[in-house]
Design a protein around this motif. Structure first.
Motif, mmCIF file in Angstrom:
data_model
loop_
_atom_site.group_PDB
_atom_site.id
_atom_site.type_symbol
_atom_site.label_atom_id
_atom_site.label_comp_id
_atom_site.label_asym_id
_atom_site.label_seq_id
_atom_site.Cartn_x
_atom_site.Cartn_y
_atom_site.Cartn_z
ATOM 1 N N THR A 23 12.826 14.177 54.473
ATOM 2 C CA THR A 23 11.673 13.842 55.292
ATOM 3 C C THR A 23 10.694 13.038 54.444
ATOM 4 O O THR A 23 10.371 13.420 53.330
ATOM 5 C CB THR A 23 10.981 15.113 55.813
ATOM 6 O OG1 THR A 23 11.918 15.865 56.580
ATOM 7 C CG2 THR A 23 9.792 14.774 56.681
ATOM 8 N N VAL A 24 10.214 11.924 54.961
ATOM 9 C CA VAL A 24 9.267 11.076 54.240
ATOM 10 C C VAL A 24 7.856 11.573 54.512
ATOM 11 O O VAL A 24 7.496 11.876 55.651
ATOM 12 C CB VAL A 24 9.400 9.606 54.710
ATOM 13 C CG1 VAL A 24 8.348 8.749 54.046
ATOM 14 C CG2 VAL A 24 10.793 9.088 54.411
ATOM 15 N N TYR A 25 7.071 11.690 53.457
ATOM 16 C CA TYR A 25 5.684 12.109 53.574
ATOM 17 C C TYR A 25 4.786 11.072 52.933
ATOM 18 O O TYR A 25 5.138 10.457 51.938
ATOM 19 C CB TYR A 25 5.442 13.434 52.845
ATOM 20 C CG TYR A 25 6.137 14.605 53.463
ATOM 21 C CD1 TYR A 25 5.547 15.301 54.502
ATOM 22 C CD2 TYR A 25 7.372 15.021 53.005
ATOM 23 C CE1 TYR A 25 6.187 16.382 55.081
ATOM 24 C CE2 TYR A 25 8.020 16.103 53.560
ATOM 25 C CZ TYR A 25 7.425 16.779 54.595
ATOM 26 O OH TYR A 25 8.047 17.841 55.153
ATOM 27 N N LEU A 26 3.607 10.882 53.492
ATOM 28 C CA LEU A 26 2.563 10.086 52.869
ATOM 29 C C LEU A 26 1.403 11.036 52.642
ATOM 30 O O LEU A 26 0.892 11.648 53.597
ATOM 31 C CB LEU A 26 2.133 8.934 53.775
ATOM 32 C CG LEU A 26 0.944 8.119 53.277
ATOM 33 C CD1 LEU A 26 1.278 7.449 51.938
ATOM 34 C CD2 LEU A 26 0.535 7.092 54.301
ATOM 35 N N TYR A 27 1.023 11.218 51.402
ATOM 36 C CA TYR A 27 -0.038 12.162 51.062
ATOM 37 C C TYR A 27 -1.065 11.418 50.218
ATOM 38 O O TYR A 27 -0.720 10.811 49.209
ATOM 39 C CB TYR A 27 0.551 13.352 50.303
ATOM 40 C CG TYR A 27 -0.425 14.475 50.129
ATOM 41 C CD1 TYR A 27 -0.808 15.246 51.218
ATOM 42 C CD2 TYR A 27 -0.981 14.748 48.892
ATOM 43 C CE1 TYR A 27 -1.712 16.274 51.073
ATOM 44 C CE2 TYR A 27 -1.881 15.775 48.745
ATOM 45 C CZ TYR A 27 -2.241 16.536 49.843
ATOM 46 O OH TYR A 27 -3.151 17.552 49.697
ATOM 47 N N LEU A 47 7.182 13.884 38.429
ATOM 48 C CA LEU A 47 7.197 14.021 39.881
ATOM 49 C C LEU A 47 8.603 14.420 40.321
ATOM 50 O O LEU A 47 9.582 14.108 39.647
ATOM 51 C CB LEU A 47 6.824 12.690 40.534
ATOM 52 C CG LEU A 47 5.393 12.206 40.339
ATOM 53 C CD1 LEU A 47 5.248 10.783 40.881
ATOM 54 C CD2 LEU A 47 4.417 13.134 41.020
ATOM 55 N N PRO A 48 8.708 15.122 41.441
ATOM 56 C CA PRO A 48 10.049 15.458 41.940
ATOM 57 C C PRO A 48 10.892 14.199 42.145
ATOM 58 O O PRO A 48 10.361 13.118 42.421
ATOM 59 C CB PRO A 48 9.764 16.145 43.275
ATOM 60 C CG PRO A 48 8.368 16.645 43.169
ATOM 61 C CD PRO A 48 7.657 15.650 42.296
ATOM 62 N N ARG A 49 12.203 14.338 42.020
ATOM 63 C CA ARG A 49 13.116 13.203 42.183
ATOM 64 C C ARG A 49 12.840 12.503 43.517
ATOM 65 O O ARG A 49 12.571 13.135 44.527
ATOM 66 C CB ARG A 49 14.555 13.733 42.163
ATOM 67 C CG ARG A 49 15.571 12.624 41.950
ATOM 68 C CD ARG A 49 16.964 13.175 41.838
ATOM 69 N NE ARG A 49 17.470 13.381 43.201
ATOM 70 C CZ ARG A 49 18.214 14.423 43.568
ATOM 71 N NH1 ARG A 49 18.542 15.325 42.706
ATOM 72 N NH2 ARG A 49 18.616 14.534 44.787
ATOM 73 N N ALA A 50 12.860 11.201 43.503
ATOM 74 C CA ALA A 50 12.645 10.333 44.667
ATOM 75 C C ALA A 50 11.176 10.249 45.077
ATOM 76 O O ALA A 50 10.859 9.645 46.086
ATOM 77 C CB ALA A 50 13.506 10.745 45.854
ATOM 78 N N VAL A 52 7.348 8.839 44.732
ATOM 79 C CA VAL A 52 6.770 7.581 44.292
ATOM 80 C C VAL A 52 5.248 7.728 44.304
ATOM 81 O O VAL A 52 4.694 8.261 45.248
ATOM 82 C CB VAL A 52 7.177 6.426 45.227
ATOM 83 C CG1 VAL A 52 6.487 5.138 44.826
ATOM 84 C CG2 VAL A 52 8.682 6.253 45.225
ATOM 85 N N SER A 53 4.605 7.265 43.267
ATOM 86 C CA SER A 53 3.157 7.261 43.213
ATOM 87 C C SER A 53 2.712 5.806 43.228
ATOM 88 O O SER A 53 3.147 4.997 42.410
ATOM 89 C CB SER A 53 2.688 7.935 41.923
ATOM 90 O OG SER A 53 1.304 7.818 41.790
ATOM 91 N N GLY A 57 -2.482 0.432 49.514
ATOM 92 C CA GLY A 57 -2.314 -0.989 49.738
ATOM 93 C C GLY A 57 -1.154 -1.580 48.953
ATOM 94 O O GLY A 57 -0.890 -2.760 49.027
ATOM 95 N N ALA A 58 -0.457 -0.750 48.173
ATOM 96 C CA ALA A 58 0.671 -1.275 47.376
ATOM 97 C C ALA A 58 1.928 -1.326 48.206
ATOM 98 O O ALA A 58 2.070 -0.669 49.177
ATOM 99 C CB ALA A 58 0.906 -0.409 46.150
#
Length: 58
Positions: A23-27, A47-50, A52-53, A57-58
């Motif tokens: 499941t994709v999350y945006l936090y 960070l957990p595998r997969a 991304v930080s 706007g990136a």
């Protein structure tokens, strides 16, 4: 002598949602106040595998 005290930054964020696999999350973490520029880091471990930080706007 003049002493100028600048308040530190404040982080604002809601509780994260429950995690589910595939499941994709945006936090979002939001900083306000203080004197920037600021950077985010993971002080230990990783960070957990997969995960991304990225800046907004990136």
């Amino acid at each position: 002598m003049t002493l100028i005290v600048i308040a530190g930054p404040t982080l604002t964020f809601a509780a994260p949602p429950p995690g589910w696999t595939r499941t994709v999350y945006l936090y979002t973490l939001t900083e306000s106040g203080g004197t920037g520029p600021f950077t985010w880091s993971v002080p230990s471990g990783s960070l957990p595998r997969a995960s991304v930080s990225a800046p907004v706007g990136a």
